[in-house]
Design a protein around this motif. Structure first.
Motif, PDB file in Angstrom:
ATOM      1  N   LEU A  57       0.872  -1.167   0.000  1.00 32.76           N
ATOM      2  CA  LEU A  57       0.000   0.000   0.000  1.00 32.76           C
ATOM      3  C   LEU A  57       0.909   1.217   0.000  1.00 32.76           C
ATOM      4  CD1 LEU A  57      -2.493  -0.994   2.863  1.00 32.76           C
ATOM      5  CD2 LEU A  57      -2.684  -1.496   0.420  1.00 32.76           C
ATOM      6  N   ALA A  58       0.318   2.416  -0.172  1.00 35.59           N
ATOM      7  CA  ALA A  58       1.092   3.654  -0.075  1.00 35.59           C
ATOM      8  C   ALA A  58       0.819   4.275   1.285  1.00 35.59           C
ATOM      9  CB  ALA A  58       0.678   4.621  -1.179  1.00 35.59           C
ATOM     10  N   GLU A  59       1.880   4.549   2.043  1.00 39.60           N
ATOM     11  CA  GLU A  59       1.711   5.275   3.306  1.00 39.60           C
ATOM     12  C   GLU A  59       2.198   6.697   3.071  1.00 39.60           C
ATOM     13  OE1 GLU A  59       2.597   7.013   7.223  1.00 39.60           O
ATOM     14  OE2 GLU A  59       4.179   6.400   5.853  1.00 39.60           O
ATOM     15  N   VAL A  60       1.296   7.666   3.196  1.00 38.98           N
ATOM     16  CA  VAL A  60       1.647   9.054   2.889  1.00 38.98           C
ATOM     17  C   VAL A  60       1.353   9.934   4.098  1.00 38.98           C
ATOM     18  CG1 VAL A  60       1.113   8.656   0.442  1.00 38.98           C
ATOM     19  CG2 VAL A  60      -0.602   9.749   1.908  1.00 38.98           C
ATOM     20  N   VAL A  61       2.090  11.041   4.190  1.00 34.38           N
ATOM     21  CA  VAL A  61       1.889  11.958   5.317  1.00 34.38           C
ATOM     22  C   VAL A  61       1.763  13.407   4.850  1.00 34.38           C
ATOM     23  CG1 VAL A  61       2.953  10.536   7.117  1.00 34.38           C
ATOM     24  CG2 VAL A  61       4.394  11.974   5.695  1.00 34.38           C
ATOM     25  N   SER A  62       1.512  13.583   3.564  1.00 34.77           N
ATOM     26  CA  SER A  62       1.338  14.944   3.045  1.00 34.77           C
ATOM     27  C   SER A  62       0.573  14.868   1.731  1.00 34.77           C
ATOM     28  CB  SER A  62       2.697  15.603   2.791  1.00 34.77           C
ATOM     29  OG  SER A  62       3.347  14.944   1.711  1.00 34.77           O
ATOM     30  N   ASP A  63       0.029  16.018   1.342  1.00 34.24           N
ATOM     31  CA  ASP A  63      -0.670  16.065   0.051  1.00 34.24           C
ATOM     32  C   ASP A  63       0.284  15.790  -1.104  1.00 34.24           C
ATOM     33  OD1 ASP A  63      -3.077  16.556   1.207  1.00 34.24           O
ATOM     34  OD2 ASP A  63      -3.334  18.598   0.405  1.00 34.24           O
ATOM     35  N   MET A  64       1.548  16.200  -0.925  1.00 33.63           N
ATOM     36  CA  MET A  64       2.521  15.979  -1.993  1.00 33.63           C
ATOM     37  C   MET A  64       2.662  14.479  -2.273  1.00 33.63           C
ATOM     38  SD  MET A  64       6.444  17.342  -2.073  1.00 33.63           S
ATOM     39  CE  MET A  64       7.278  16.036  -1.187  1.00 33.63           C
ATOM     40  N   ALA A 108       1.080   9.291  -5.115  1.00 32.13           N
ATOM     41  CA  ALA A 108       0.451   7.958  -5.105  1.00 32.13           C
ATOM     42  C   ALA A 108      -0.673   7.905  -6.138  1.00 32.13           C
ATOM     43  CB  ALA A 108      -0.074   7.633  -3.701  1.00 32.13           C
ATOM     44  N   LYS A 109      -1.466   8.973  -6.215  1.00 34.98           N
ATOM     45  CA  LYS A 109      -2.583   8.992  -7.164  1.00 34.98           C
ATOM     46  C   LYS A 109      -2.049   9.010  -8.602  1.00 34.98           C
ATOM     47  CE  LYS A 109      -6.331   8.922  -6.299  1.00 34.98           C
ATOM     48  NZ  LYS A 109      -7.596   9.278  -5.684  1.00 34.98           N
ATOM     49  N   LYS A 110      -0.999   9.796  -8.825  1.00 36.02           N
ATOM     50  CA  LYS A 110      -0.386   9.867 -10.152  1.00 36.02           C
ATOM     51  C   LYS A 110       0.147   8.507 -10.594  1.00 36.02           C
ATOM     52  CE  LYS A 110       2.078  13.555 -12.390  1.00 36.02           C
ATOM     53  NZ  LYS A 110       1.281  14.661 -12.639  1.00 36.02           N
ATOM     54  N   LEU A 111       0.580   7.717  -9.624  1.00 32.44           N
ATOM     55  CA  LEU A 111       1.097   6.385  -9.933  1.00 32.44           C
ATOM     56  C   LEU A 111      -0.038   5.366 -10.084  1.00 32.44           C
ATOM     57  CD1 LEU A 111       4.178   6.276  -7.506  1.00 32.44           C
ATOM     58  CD2 LEU A 111       4.207   6.644  -9.984  1.00 32.44           C
ATOM     59  N   GLY A 112      -1.261   5.855 -10.012  1.00 32.54           N
ATOM     60  CA  GLY A 112      -2.417   4.997 -10.268  1.00 32.54           C
ATOM     61  C   GLY A 112      -2.923   4.258  -9.037  1.00 32.54           C
ATOM     62  N   CYS A 113      -2.486   4.683  -7.860  1.00 28.54           N
ATOM     63  CA  CYS A 113      -2.896   3.989  -6.633  1.00 28.54           C
ATOM     64  C   CYS A 113      -4.288   4.492  -6.221  1.00 28.54           C
ATOM     65  CB  CYS A 113      -1.872   4.288  -5.537  1.00 28.54           C
ATOM     66  SG  CYS A 113      -2.053   3.266  -4.085  1.00 28.54           S
ATOM     67  N   PRO A 114      -5.269   3.605  -6.107  1.00 26.72           N
ATOM     68  CA  PRO A 114      -6.609   4.062  -5.708  1.00 26.72           C
ATOM     69  C   PRO A 114      -6.643   4.419  -4.215  1.00 26.72           C
ATOM     70  CG  PRO A 114      -6.573   1.672  -5.953  1.00 26.72           C
ATOM     71  CD  PRO A 114      -5.192   2.159  -6.331  1.00 26.72           C
ATOM     72  N   PRO A 121       0.630  14.390  11.500  1.00 22.57           N
ATOM     73  CA  PRO A 121       0.010  15.375  12.391  1.00 22.57           C
ATOM     74  C   PRO A 121      -0.571  16.579  11.652  1.00 22.57           C
ATOM     75  CG  PRO A 121       2.381  15.682  12.359  1.00 22.57           C
ATOM     76  CD  PRO A 121       2.107  14.514  11.473  1.00 22.57           C
ATOM     77  N   PHE A 122      -0.163  16.771  10.401  1.00 18.36           N
ATOM     78  CA  PHE A 122      -0.629  17.949   9.666  1.00 18.36           C
ATOM     79  C   PHE A 122      -0.988  17.513   8.256  1.00 18.36           C
ATOM     80  CE2 PHE A 122       0.212  21.518   6.777  1.00 18.36           C
ATOM     81  CZ  PHE A 122      -0.692  22.433   7.294  1.00 18.36           C
ATOM     82  N   LYS A 123      -2.266  17.378   8.022  1.00 19.73           N
ATOM     83  CA  LYS A 123      -2.673  16.853   6.708  1.00 19.73           C
ATOM     84  C   LYS A 123      -3.177  17.989   5.837  1.00 19.73           C
ATOM     85  CE  LYS A 123      -3.833  12.398   8.731  1.00 19.73           C
ATOM     86  NZ  LYS A 123      -3.993  12.704  10.175  1.00 19.73           N
ATOM     87  N   GLY A 124      -2.947  17.844   4.562  1.00 18.09           N
ATOM     88  CA  GLY A 124      -3.385  18.872   3.622  1.00 18.09           C
ATOM     89  C   GLY A 124      -4.839  18.659   3.234  1.00 18.09           C
ATOM     90  N   PRO A 125      -5.385  19.618   2.467  1.00 15.86           N
ATOM     91  CA  PRO A 125      -6.799  19.519   2.072  1.00 15.86           C
ATOM     92  C   PRO A 125      -7.130  18.255   1.277  1.00 15.86           C
ATOM     93  CG  PRO A 125      -5.693  21.433   1.058  1.00 15.86           C
ATOM     94  CD  PRO A 125      -4.741  20.855   2.043  1.00 15.86           C
ATOM     95  N   LEU A 126      -6.124  17.662   0.600  1.00 12.89           N
ATOM     96  CA  LEU A 126      -6.433  16.455  -0.184  1.00 12.89           C
ATOM     97  C   LEU A 126      -6.755  15.256   0.702  1.00 12.89           C
ATOM     98  CD1 LEU A 126      -3.851  16.656  -3.137  1.00 12.89           C
ATOM     99  CD2 LEU A 126      -6.251  17.385  -3.081  1.00 12.89           C
ATOM    100  N   SER A 127      -6.429  15.368   2.006  1.00  9.26           N
ATOM    101  CA  SER A 127      -6.787  14.266   2.905  1.00  9.26           C
ATOM    102  C   SER A 127      -8.310  14.100   2.949  1.00  9.26           C
ATOM    103  CB  SER A 127      -6.236  14.504   4.309  1.00  9.26           C
ATOM    104  OG  SER A 127      -6.800  15.676   4.863  1.00  9.26           O
ATOM    105  N   ARG A 128      -9.012  15.188   2.695  1.00  9.51           N
ATOM    106  CA  ARG A 128     -10.484  15.107   2.671  1.00  9.51           C
ATOM    107  C   ARG A 128     -10.951  14.333   1.445  1.00  9.51           C
ATOM    108  NH1 ARG A 128     -12.267  19.373   6.221  1.00  9.51           N
ATOM    109  NH2 ARG A 128     -14.212  19.791   5.133  1.00  9.51           N
ATOM    110  N   GLU A 129     -10.200  14.532   0.338  1.00 13.54           N
ATOM    111  CA  GLU A 129     -10.519  13.800  -0.896  1.00 13.54           C
ATOM    112  C   GLU A 129     -10.330  12.296  -0.653  1.00 13.54           C
ATOM    113  OE1 GLU A 129      -8.723  15.493  -4.495  1.00 13.54           O
ATOM    114  OE2 GLU A 129      -8.254  13.425  -5.081  1.00 13.54           O
TER     115      GLU A 129
END
Ligand code: PLP
Length: 402
Positions: free
Chosen positions: A64-71, A76-82, A91-99
């Protein structure tokens, strides 16, 4: 092309990535862990080394992809990961965390404030059912208070759990934790026990998932000395200790939780080397110094945490033998020591190989003095793949708007 030809044909400095080793390491981890717990999946920590080709390989190997920022989420999304294959922590998530949350991904909440915001988001879509995870603050006696997550016995965590329970269309699906120390197999057993106890306290029935962070360092570094010199547990040792509490608690359950860990270092460190050329050698007040065209800034934290064995590839210059020579980087920083107290042969023009620099190296490289170098991978057919081209003047300066 062979490895040695690469050294003569490509300008230094550069990183070299070992694809076969990297993929094999993930395969071994998965095989070993699934023997104990078939519902196990590693989530590759993108931040540790977010080279897109490397992240793509981790995903291909079933991580899986473990991410901690919108970047990282965007990568992960660009690489096709659903979304459902992404864990979004931190501790600090960007607005895409809502997506990600709305898209069904696994979002692990770090604070009560974040929990309240997510509850409000869920409530604004009453027609849908959502799931969320919560990060538990761990203290395994390593002598420091981690800033991440919420303490098991705290008022904050109880309030967060009540807020989730009060939100009709939100389900607490999983628990998350991560702590940098301790890292030995026994502490992983305790980590599992603490988290299972937290699940029993806060989740009705069997949780959908546990995501228990990282910090397993199997003794697979290349003859690493220093901090990890005597630290040689294998994936098997970790798996045996770690899954014991899961087997005891959920082994007989009809529905068993998915268990994730979030390895970064343990997957990538060993599979990237840095090659730098010796530019000069001198003696200053009995201190011998070699200056190279690389820097500790290319190597990242590894050169401060452990002494890895450097390898010297002769460049044809006049070789001398040294008992105690510091291999230094190109920056104007006194602390730019790539390898202290080297003992052995060295000549101007030699290429020094620094193994084990895959984690927290290129992702930490500042644009200080010299732009970042390239990363290559030798392919099975002898061709060279460029995973990262060298940074250019424009990469550095275009953003300033001269
Ligand atoms: C939440 C989380 N997961 C995973 C990792 C990866 O850890 P490591 O690179 O030590 O494997 C970290 C590192 O800080 C982290 O904070």
């Amino acid at each position: 092309m062979r490895r040695n030809e690469l050294l003569t044909q490509f300008p230094t400095p550069f990183y070299l990535f070992d694809e076969e080793g990297f993929r094999g390491n993930i395969a071994r981890l998965v095989e070993e862990f699934r023997t104990f717990w078939p519902e196990y999946t590693p989530a590759y920590s993108f931040k540790t080394n977010y080279t897109p080709a490397i992240c793509a390989m981790a995903l291909e190997e079933g991580c899986l992809a473990e991410v901690v920022s919108d970047m990282e989420y965007s990568l992960a999304k660009k690489l096709g990961c659903p979304d459902e294959k992404i864990l979004y922590n931190g501790p600090f998530k960007g607005p895409l965390s809502r997506e990600l949350f709305l898209g069904g991904g696994m979002l692990n909440l770090d604070s009560l404030d974040e929990t309240r915001r997510i509850c409000a988001l869920a409530a604004s879509h009453p027609e849908r059912i959502f799931r969320v995870g919560v990060r538990i603050n761990l203290d395994l006696g390593a002598g420091f208070v981690s800033r991440f997550g919420m303490s098991v016995d705290s008022r904050e965590l109880r309030d967060a759990m009540e807020a989730i329970a009060a939100c009709k269309n939100l389900r607490l699906a999983g628990l998350h934790c991560h702590i940098k120390a301790p890292r030995d197999p026994e502490s992983w057993r305790r980590r599992a026990e603490v988290m299972i106890a937290a699940a029993d306290r806060y989740i009705d029935g069997v949780p959908e998932y546990f995501s228990l962070g990282s910090g397993m360092v199997p003794g697979r570094y290349d003859q690493t000395a220093g901090e990890w010199a005597d630290f040689k547990p294998s994936w098997h040792d970790f798996a045996e200790a770690f899954f014991g509490p899961f087997i005891a608690r959920y082994g007989a359950s009809a529905q068993r939780p998915r268990v994730f860990t979030e390895p970064g270092r343990a997957l990538i460190t060993r599979y990237v080397s840095l090659f730098a050329k010796v530019d000069s050698i001198k003696e200053v007040q009995d201190r011998f110094l070699a200056t190279t065209d690389g820097s500790f800034q290319n190597m990242g934290e590894m050169c401060t945490m452990a002494r890895v064995p450097v390898r010297v590839h002769p460049g044809g210059g006049e070789t001398r033998y040294f008992d105690n020579l510091d291999i230094m980087g190109y920056t104007c920083l006194e602390q730019d020591v790539m390898f202290p107290a080297y003992a052995g042969p060295l000549a101007v023009g030699d290429i020094v190989e620094f193994p084990n620099v895959g984690g927290y190296s290129l992702v930490y490289k500042p644009q200080f003095m010299i732009p970042q170098c390239a990363m290559y991978a030798l392919q099975a057919d002898g061709s060279v793949r460029t995973l990262m081209r060298a940074e250019t003047f424009d990469d550095v300066f275009a953003k300033f708007g001269i």
